[in-house]
Design a protein around this motif. Structure first.
Motif, PDB file in Angstrom:
ATOM      1  N   LEU A 102       0.893  -1.110   0.005  1.00 24.23           N
ATOM      2  CA  LEU A 102      -0.075   0.002  -0.071  1.00 24.23           C
ATOM      3  C   LEU A 102       0.775   1.322   0.029  1.00 24.23           C
ATOM      4  N   GLN A 103       1.886   1.307   0.786  1.00 21.98           N
ATOM      5  CA  GLN A 103       2.778   2.559   0.926  1.00 21.98           C
ATOM      6  C   GLN A 103       3.378   2.798  -0.477  1.00 21.98           C
ATOM      7  N   GLN A 104       3.780   1.881  -1.002  1.00 20.68           N
ATOM      8  CA  GLN A 104       4.480   2.078  -2.446  1.00 20.68           C
ATOM      9  C   GLN A 104       3.664   2.501  -3.525  1.00 20.68           C
ATOM     10  N   ASN A 105       2.279   1.988  -3.273  1.00 23.23           N
ATOM     11  CA  ASN A 105       1.385   2.373  -4.495  1.00 23.23           C
ATOM     12  C   ASN A 105       0.336   3.252  -4.435  1.00 23.23           C
ATOM     13  N   ILE A 106      -0.064   3.663  -3.368  1.00 22.37           N
ATOM     14  CA  ILE A 106      -1.122   4.569  -2.721  1.00 22.37           C
ATOM     15  C   ILE A 106      -0.692   6.003  -2.600  1.00 22.37           C
ATOM     16  N   ARG A 107      -1.190   7.011  -3.439  1.00 23.08           N
ATOM     17  CA  ARG A 107      -0.609   8.424  -3.374  1.00 23.08           C
ATOM     18  C   ARG A 107      -1.475   9.149  -2.159  1.00 23.08           C
ATOM     19  N   GLY A 108      -2.577   8.665  -1.721  1.00 23.18           N
ATOM     20  CA  GLY A 108      -3.122   9.174  -0.727  1.00 23.18           C
ATOM     21  C   GLY A 108      -2.467   9.052   0.594  1.00 23.18           C
ATOM     22  N   ASP A 109      -3.006   9.042   1.849  1.00 24.68           N
ATOM     23  CA  ASP A 109      -2.582   9.024   3.111  1.00 24.68           C
ATOM     24  C   ASP A 109      -2.771   7.430   3.396  1.00 24.68           C
ATOM     25  N   VAL A 110      -1.666   6.853   4.035  1.00 26.80           N
ATOM     26  CA  VAL A 110      -1.610   5.482   4.518  1.00 26.80           C
ATOM     27  C   VAL A 110      -1.469   5.526   6.080  1.00 26.80           C
ATOM     28  N   LEU A 111      -2.242   5.336   6.985  1.00 27.64           N
ATOM     29  CA  LEU A 111      -2.172   5.374   8.297  1.00 27.64           C
ATOM     30  C   LEU A 111      -1.998   4.132   9.143  1.00 27.64           C
ATOM     31  N   THR A 112      -0.917   3.692   9.604  1.00 22.93           N
ATOM     32  CA  THR A 112      -0.759   2.670  10.036  1.00 22.93           C
ATOM     33  C   THR A 112      -0.304   2.524  11.829  1.00 22.93           C
ATOM     34  N   ASP A 113      -0.235   3.725  12.264  1.00 22.00           N
ATOM     35  CA  ASP A 113       0.180   3.576  13.922  1.00 22.00           C
ATOM     36  C   ASP A 113      -1.010   3.466  14.315  1.00 22.00           C
ATOM     37  N   ASP A 114      -0.645   2.974  15.815  1.00 19.38           N
ATOM     38  CA  ASP A 114      -1.613   2.600  16.741  1.00 19.38           C
ATOM     39  C   ASP A 114      -2.598   3.659  17.089  1.00 19.38           C
ATOM     40  N   VAL A 115      -2.189   4.916  17.129  1.00 20.10           N
ATOM     41  CA  VAL A 115      -3.163   6.091  17.703  1.00 20.10           C
ATOM     42  C   VAL A 115      -4.185   6.106  16.321  1.00 20.10           C
ATOM     43  N   SER A 116      -3.664   6.312  15.071  1.00 22.81           N
ATOM     44  CA  SER A 116      -4.488   6.430  14.003  1.00 22.81           C
ATOM     45  C   SER A 116      -5.493   5.348  13.852  1.00 22.81           C
ATOM     46  N   LEU A 117      -5.176   4.082  14.116  1.00 23.33           N
ATOM     47  CA  LEU A 117      -6.047   2.797  14.136  1.00 23.33           C
ATOM     48  C   LEU A 117      -7.176   2.970  15.036  1.00 23.33           C
ATOM     49  N   GLY A 118      -6.710   3.595  16.213  1.00 24.23           N
ATOM     50  CA  GLY A 118      -7.587   3.490  17.362  1.00 24.23           C
ATOM     51  C   GLY A 118      -8.576   4.355  17.274  1.00 24.23           C
ATOM     52  N   ILE A 119      -8.135   5.542  16.522  1.00 23.96           N
ATOM     53  CA  ILE A 119      -9.180   6.740  16.345  1.00 23.96           C
ATOM     54  C   ILE A 119     -10.382   6.124  15.262  1.00 23.96           C
ATOM     55  N   TYR A 120      -9.755   5.511  14.350  1.00 19.52           N
ATOM     56  CA  TYR A 120     -10.830   4.752  13.152  1.00 19.52           C
ATOM     57  C   TYR A 120     -11.346   3.345  13.503  1.00 19.52           C
ATOM     58  N   ALA A 121     -11.093   2.878  15.104  1.00 22.51           N
ATOM     59  CA  ALA A 121     -11.647   1.892  15.433  1.00 22.51           C
ATOM     60  C   ALA A 121     -13.307   2.166  15.943  1.00 22.51           C
ATOM     61  N   THR A 122     -13.499   3.487  16.032  1.00 21.62           N
ATOM     62  CA  THR A 122     -15.220   3.689  16.392  1.00 21.62           C
ATOM     63  C   THR A 122     -15.588   4.562  15.379  1.00 21.62           C
ATOM     64  N   ASP A 123     -16.847   4.828  15.622  1.00 24.92           N
ATOM     65  CA  ASP A 123     -17.723   5.777  14.623  1.00 24.92           C
ATOM     66  C   ASP A 123     -18.478   6.362  15.928  1.00 24.92           C
ATOM     67  N   ALA A 124     -19.923   6.625  15.494  1.00 19.98           N
ATOM     68  CA  ALA A 124     -20.719   7.105  16.443  1.00 19.98           C
ATOM     69  C   ALA A 124     -21.501   5.999  17.157  1.00 19.98           C
ATOM     70  N   SER A 125     -21.259   4.911  16.943  1.00 19.83           N
ATOM     71  CA  SER A 125     -22.013   3.833  17.437  1.00 19.83           C
ATOM     72  C   SER A 125     -21.571   3.192  18.778  1.00 19.83           C
ATOM     73  N   LEU A 126     -22.163   2.150  19.286  1.00 18.81           N
ATOM     74  CA  LEU A 126     -21.356   1.591  20.672  1.00 18.81           C
ATOM     75  C   LEU A 126     -20.228   0.736  20.474  1.00 18.81           C
ATOM     76  N   TYR A 127     -19.885   0.457  19.326  1.00 19.88           N
ATOM     77  CA  TYR A 127     -18.793  -0.280  18.837  1.00 19.88           C
ATOM     78  C   TYR A 127     -17.404   0.133  18.492  1.00 19.88           C
ATOM     79  N   GLN A 128     -16.564  -0.874  18.673  1.00 21.73           N
ATOM     80  CA  GLN A 128     -15.123  -0.506  18.665  1.00 21.73           C
ATOM     81  C   GLN A 128     -14.463  -1.881  18.073  1.00 21.73           C
ATOM     82  N   ILE A 129     -13.771  -1.902  16.866  1.00 25.28           N
ATOM     83  CA  ILE A 129     -12.919  -2.617  16.163  1.00 25.28           C
ATOM     84  C   ILE A 129     -11.678  -1.961  15.518  1.00 25.28           C
TER      85      ILE A 129
END
Length: 955
Positions: free
Chosen positions: A10-37
């Motif tokens: 992905l990092q070699q072929n995607i021109r947009g942003d590629v987020l892999t660190d724990d904080v970024s992944l944690g931030i995207y683990a939730t939305d406005a729902s009850l859940y977290q993955i």
């Protein structure tokens, strides 16, 4: 899957942003729902080619794919152990507009309200209007099949989608639009994926048409499962209607052609008040018979919360007494008279039937807007309840036939009572969708059991009354587990066939619509959730604790709006989730509960998410939950100083008031000359990190207090005596502010005493020097208390000083009595004068300027509003234009800091600078913040002044 190879690919072929660190992944683990993955990776694709490349790579590595927009979904549709594709940052364009034919071609990441700003000039709008329209992406609305308050008039999103370009998980791109029977038959006979899909859909519909007609709900609000019922009453099929509502489980939307509706010419609302909730619900059928555009219900829970919220309390004047519920009934018409007359027969009928007790009618204008502000903020207000228990979204989405709605609500209320659970209610009464939210704490095992029991019993009631289990919020993780029981095994198998037809590898958003985990799996908060102890300087008397202040964030994402308001300036500039209030709150929550590797709240990566927080306090009011991120940031910065010490620049900022006291007066001309020199600015840039293009604020050769002792004369017969707080800025930098304020107060008949008691501690508080601010702030508070104990009001000019004295220092103080005195005994000058104007009907005010433009300071707008200043100007027979400017971008020291200079300019450029540059040269520009005035001078070369200088210009 080899995760390292996958991410490298992905990092070699995607021109947009590629987020892999724990904080970024944690931030995207939730939305406005009850859940977290927790996801595997987050991508923000630049364009359709990026999306196609990402899907190919995910397919090669057998990684699931989840599409995401604003992340405002309440059912958990946009999270998963997957590659998250966030379309909102880059793929957000209006590609084409045909105003004559009333359609637009859009990318999926375009926000609904942003789209409507672009098409409003043509008298058009995209009609579906969910409560989250200020940040809901059009692609997400299509994936969810959103509707909103006007669905009785405009239907759902599916009714406005004309065509789509979609990407399948195998890389196939399909252009979907309405086909004639002949064309459909021809395409279905072709080889290739398109022909295969057309044949497969036709087979599913033909084999199950009778069961579809029998099993699908007969209410308009139905978004559960796949929209198979769209194909049984017509032979002109449009497969884009199958993609709508599929929650990105079948295909990824690359762009869409959507229908636009004419804007209504005139609008009004009738706000009907009821003493009993059931009476309000019974009245809905009567109201619908009179042809309204919307009928929305708000119960006493939301009304009570609205009266406490800093933003919505300003709107609550429209609510009379203490109703158990109010119904908002909106009407459209061609003339102002028509929209005011339309509600009257309805009111007469309600009165004749003995329903309701108050029926005010408001045409478009401030009160009309206030009514809808309360309604639109209702969701966030409920989720931000200051309690361990929160109103939870899991049974809220049922749509019930209107004739059965009163009985259904009574029985749901009884279900909640049996489970010892209170509930709050709001939303779309006109279409049988009343969002019932049981109030639970899912960190408690007994409440998780109640959660499951209430869901089961309510599900049976929905089936009993032949309603829809998913009315607008979608299936996601919270309702998909019920789909087989709701639709029956035959239709459920048809859903499985459709899923396999479009996505044979099962890569797209698995676990939604079909094959979902139980509703109590993957909870964001579960019985095992624990927060670590956090030592703090603030007491958090209103919130409860640092933890509770963080948990106030409900995830509804109001901080992601970009077209109006102030919150959140860093998100508006970057479009990065981590630079929103929600992103920061999620990072803090993960850190304080031990879900991030490393040092928890002391992690540099967590601090990175806080770095662009400008401490503007807009979230303190604009966030429905009143999350005060500036306060939380100060705690994190104090922890940093405790661990790592203080840099030269941080010392310089911390001690700025001491420098001002030393350098003003006789030394000022010399110091000012040095500060303007290129050598000094270059040295400050290199050694301290203060941007060399900036010139530090000049010091005053004559301090304000010196002027006062020499020139002040009290009125002969004063109305009263007031105390003016001598802040650092008006005393040592801009005496004109203090002088014009004293002259204004004196001319209005008030004697003025000065409170030269020290700095308000704002620079220290905003920059995290809380320990020092607490000790010095206590001294300031005690000195001010000596004035207040005499019955004197302490008036403040600088908005950030007022907020420090009203809000921050009181919560740092250990002495609660002193804290309360300070919180209520200090107020802005304008608020005081408006109160006096209202008491005395008239004050001797006059203004010579005809053109007045105002930019409100962030703290001013968040905590006090600009109403008082505008009212005082209007009392002089003048009008003032207030720019919806957001934050100016300076934010105290932020804009001086080398690494933040470009961001500071970008924030100011969004709305403020252009408005100032366009104003005529003879326009009097008001900017009430010291740093705001310097920002405008630096970037626009226009002089802005404090509002009292409008009355008494000082040269």
């Amino acid at each position: 899957m080899n995760q390292h190879l996958f991410l490298t690919d992905l990092q070699q072929n995607i021109r947009g942003d590629v987020l892999t660190d724990d904080v970024s992944l944690g931030i995207y683990a939730t939305d406005a729902s009850l859940y977290q993955i927790k996801p595997i990776v987050v991508l923000l694709p630049k364009d359709a080619d990026d999306v196609a490349t990402a899907v190919r790579i995910a397919r090669d590595h057998k990684v699931a794919i989840v599409a995401r927009g604003g992340g405002t979904g309440l059912a958990g549709q946009t999270i998963g152990t997957a590659m998250i594709l966030d379309f909102s940052k880059y793929m957000n364009a209006l590609l084409e507009l045909n105003a004559d034919e009333q359609w637009a071609r859009v990318q999926p990441g375009l926000v609904r309200d942003n789209l409507n700003v672009l098409v409003a000039a043509h008298g058009l709008h995209f009609a579906p209007d969910p409560a989250t329209s200020s940040r809901a992406n059009v692609g997400g609305m299509m994936g969810n099949n959103s509707s909103g308050t006007k669905s009785i008039l405009y239907g759902k999103t599916i009714d406005h989608v004309l065509e789509m370009n979609v990407l399948l998980s195998d890389g196939t791109i399909l252009h979907l639009h309405q086909e004639s029977p002949e064309n459909y038959k021809r395409i279905a006979s072709e080889e290739g994926r398109k022909g295969e899909i057309f044949r497969g859909v036709q087979k599913v519909i033909q084999e199950n048409s009778a069961e579809i007609a029998e099993r699908f709900p007969k209410v308009m609000r139905r978004v559960g499962g796949y929209n198979l019922d769209e194909f049984i009453h017509t032979d002109h099929w449009n497969l884009s209607k199958l993609i709508v509502g599929s929650e990105a489980t079948l295909a990824l939307i690359l762009e869409a052609k959507i229908n636009l509706e004419p804007l209504p010419k005139h609008k009004s609302v009738c706000l009907v008040h009821f003493r009993e909730l059931n009476e309000a619900i019974r009245a809905v059928q009567t109201m619908v018979d009179f042809g309204p555009a919307a009928v929305e219900i708000i119960d006493n829970t939301v009304i009570t919360l609205s009266r406490k919220n800093l933003t919505t309390q300003r709107s609550c004047h429209v609510i009379e007494g203490n109703p158990a519920a109010v119904l908002i009934v909106e009407f459209y018409g061609d003339t102002p008279d028509e929209v005011l007359s339309k509600p009257k027969p309805m009111v007469a009928k309600l009165q004749a039937d003995g329903m309701g007790y108050s029926y005010p009618i408001y045409p478009e204008g401030p009160s009309y807007d206030d009514v809808w502000t309360i309604r639109k903020k209702g969701l966030g207000l409920m989720l931000g309840m200051k309690s361990k228990k929160k109103p939870i979204a899991f049974i809220e989405d049922a749509a019930i036939p209107l004739a059965s709605l009163p009985q259904y609500i009574e029985e749901v209320s009884e279900v909640c009572k049996r489970n010892e659970t209170e509930a709050a209610m709001y939303a779309h009464a006109s279409v049988g969708v009343i969002h019932v939210r049981p109030i639970l704490d899912l960190r408690q095992a007994e409440d998780i059991e109640r959660f499951k029991n209430i869901a089961e019993d309510t599900f049976e009631l929905v089936k009993k009354y032949k309603g829809s289990w998913s009315g607008e919020h979608g299936d996601g993780l919270v309702r998909s587990p019920f789909n087989e029981r709701f639709f029956g095994s035959q239709i459920y198998h048809a859903f499985e066939e459709i899923k396999t037809l479009f996505d044979p590898l099962g890569l797209l958003n698995p676990g939604k619509k079909i094959h979902a985990p139980p509703i109590d799996h993957n909870l964001r908060y579960g019985s095992d959730y624990r927060d670590h102890e956090v030592s703090t300087l603030f007491h958090y008397r209103q919130d409860g604790s640092f933890h509770d202040a963080v948990h106030m964030c409900s995830g509804v994402g109001e901080c992601r709006k970009t077209v109006s308001g102030t919150m959140c300036p860093s998100f508006m500039a970057t479009r990065d989730e981590e630079h929103s209030t929600r992103g920061r709150a999620n990072a803090l929550r993960l850190a304080m509960s031990g879900q991030l590797n490393g040092e928890g709240l002391d992690s540099k990566r967590v601090r990175d998410t806080m770095d662009l927080c400008l401490s503007c306090k807009a979230c303190k009011s604009e966030c429905p939950s009143n999350v005060d991120m500036a306060k939380l940031k100060s705690e994190i910065w104090q922890r940093k100083y405790d661990r790592e010490g203080v840099t030269i620049r941080e010392r310089f900022i911390r001690d700025s008031s001491k420098f001002a006291r030393s350098f003003s007066g006789s030394m000022a001309p010399l110091i000012n000359g040095i500060q303007r020199s290129k050598i000094f600015r270059g040295a400050m840039d290199y050694l301290v990190g203060i941007e060399k293009r900036r010139v530090l604020p000049s010091y005053a050769p004559t301090r304000f207090t010196q002027w006062f002792s020499k020139h002040y004369k009290a009125p002969a017969d004063p109305r009263d005596t007031v105390v003016l707080f001598v802040d650092t800025y008006l005393n040592y930098h801009e005496p004109s502010v203090g002088i014009s304020t004293v002259k204004l107060l004196t001319s209005c008949g008030y004697a003025v005493e000065l409170a030269e008691v020290g700095c308000c501690q704002r620079p220290k508080i905003s920059n995290g020097f809380l320990r020092s601010a607490k000790s010095e702030g206590e001294v300031v508070a005690q000195k001010l208390d000596a004035f207040m104990s005499q019955g004197r009001k302490v008036l403040v000019c600088e908005p950030s000083c007022a907020s420090a004295l009203n809000l921050d220092i009181p919560d740092l103080l250990d002495d609660e009595t002193l804290a309360n005195n300070l919180a209520v005994g200090v107020l802005p000058v304008a608020d005081f004068l408006l109160g006096e104007l209202e008491k005395h009907s008239k004050l001797p005010l006059s203004i010579k300027y005809d053109k007045i433009l105002m930019h409100g300071h962030c703290h001013e707008k968040a905590l006090y509003g600009t109403k008082a200043i505008k009212a005082l100007i209007q009392a002089c027979g003048k009008s003032v234009e207030e720019v919806d400017s957001g934050c100016c971008g300076m934010a105290g020291s932020f804009g001086y800091e080398k690494e933040h200079y470009a961001m500071s300019e970008k924030i100011g450029n969004r709305r403020l600078f252009g408005a100032v540059r366009k104003s005529d040269e003879d326009t009097f520009i008001i900017a009430n913040g010291f740093s705001c005035r310097h920002q405008l001078s630096h970037f626009t070369n226009r002089k802005a002044r404090y509002w009292t200088e409008l009355f008494f210009a000082y040269n």
